[in-house]
Scaffold this active site. Structure first.
Site, short mmCIF file in Angstrom:
data_model
loop_
_atom_site.label_atom_id
_atom_site.label_comp_id
_atom_site.label_asym_id
_atom_site.label_seq_id
_atom_site.Cartn_x
_atom_site.Cartn_y
_atom_site.Cartn_z
CD GLU A 102 -2.97 1.19 0.41
OE1 GLU A 102 -2.64 1.43 -0.75
OE2 GLU A 102 -4.15 1.11 0.78
CG ASP A 103 -0.72 4.67 -1.88
OD1 ASP A 103 -1.43 4.04 -1.07
OD2 ASP A 103 -1.20 5.50 -2.68
CG ASP A 106 -5.28 9.52 5.57
OD1 ASP A 106 -4.76 10.03 6.56
OD2 ASP A 106 -6.11 10.11 4.86
CG PHE A 155 -2.94 15.76 0.66
CD1 PHE A 155 -3.91 14.78 0.84
CD2 PHE A 155 -2.42 15.96 -0.61
CE1 PHE A 155 -4.35 14.02 -0.23
CE2 PHE A 155 -2.87 15.21 -1.69
CZ PHE A 155 -3.84 14.24 -1.49
NE ARG A 168 -2.38 8.60 -9.75
CZ ARG A 168 -2.98 8.22 -8.63
NH1 ARG A 168 -2.26 7.81 -7.62
NH2 ARG A 168 -4.29 8.26 -8.52
P1 IMP Z 1 -7.31 5.34 4.16
O1 IMP Z 1 -8.40 4.39 3.78
O2 IMP Z 1 -7.87 6.55 4.87
O3 IMP Z 1 -6.20 4.69 4.95
O4 IMP Z 1 -6.74 5.96 2.84
C1 IMP Z 1 -5.89 5.31 2.01
C2 IMP Z 1 -5.88 5.95 0.64
O5 IMP Z 1 -6.17 7.36 0.65
C3 IMP Z 1 -4.48 5.82 0.07
O6 IMP Z 1 -4.29 4.59 -0.58
C4 IMP Z 1 -4.39 7.02 -0.85
O7 IMP Z 1 -4.89 6.68 -2.12
C5 IMP Z 1 -5.30 8.06 -0.22
N1 IMP Z 1 -4.51 9.06 0.56
C6 IMP Z 1 -4.52 9.23 1.90
N2 IMP Z 1 -3.69 10.22 2.29
C7 IMP Z 1 -3.13 10.70 1.15
C8 IMP Z 1 -2.16 11.75 0.90
O8 IMP Z 1 -1.63 12.44 1.78
N3 IMP Z 1 -1.81 11.94 -0.42
C9 IMP Z 1 -2.35 11.21 -1.44
N4 IMP Z 1 -3.24 10.22 -1.24
C10 IMP Z 1 -3.64 9.97 0.05
#
Ligand code: IMP
Length: 178
Positions: A102-103, A106, A155, A168
């Protein structure tokens, strides 16, 4: 390095190419040790993880497979609520050592909703690799087995991560300015 603009927002340099790559080599070294003779299956979650997954995978010296999936979320029935499905997951996970790539984690919502679906297929192990984690944004706590960087709740863009579709292709990671 100077501030950059993506859409309407300004971002400042945060993690350099060298920092990212040296951390990736460190994680790959751990994986090479932990998964020797296990032929793990890596599942990279698109879109954000495509660059990270490619760079990490190149550093692996063990036998390993990789597949790329996309998660789509939609509103299910009243009882099922919000549902996440995996598009492109055509591998049999039963008995496999599965590693999610996973990138960024959050709030943790995406993985929190998706992991039970993978566990349902009874892999022999299921671990998570994330390049970035924002602990202060956590709503659904989870253990990340291999983590690149723990970062503040700001962010970020670059290195595969986007802001509304753009950014990207930036090689480094930038974060939103105050
Ligand atoms: P989560 O479900 O809240 O953990 O969000 C995960 C997804 O939200 C990641 O795979 C990203 O695609 C997107 N995301 C969350 N924070 C960022 C950020 O700071 N920059 C870009 N994408 C983000």
């Amino acid at each position: 390095m100077a501030t950059i603009t993506v859409h309407d927002k300004n971002f400042e340099p945060y993690l350099s190419v060298e920092e990212i790559h040296s951390r990736i080599r460190f994680i790959a070294h751990q994986l090479n040790t932990d998964y020797i003779d296990k032929k793990p299956l890596f599942i990279a979650i698109l879109n954000g993880s495509f660059i990270f997954a490619a760079d990490l995978f190149k550093e692996l010296t063990i036998d390993a497979e990789i597949c790329f999936i996309k998660l789509a979320s939609y509103k299910g029935s009243k009882s099922t609520g919000h549902v996440i499905t995996a598009i492109g997951l055509d591998m049999d996970l039963f008995g496999r050592d599965v590693v999610i790539l996973e990138d960024i984690v959050d709030t943790g919502k995406t993985l929190h909703e998706f992991l039970p679906q993978l566990r349902h297929q009874q892999p022999s192990s299921l671990k998570i690799v994330a390049l970035l984690h924002k602990p202060d944004a956590t709503v659904f706590p989870m253990h990340i087995d291999y983590l690149g960087f723990s970062i503040p709740d700001k962010f970020v863009v670059g290195y595969g991560l986007d802001y509304d579709g753009l950014g990207r292709n930036i090689p480094e990671i930038y974060r939103l300015t105050e």
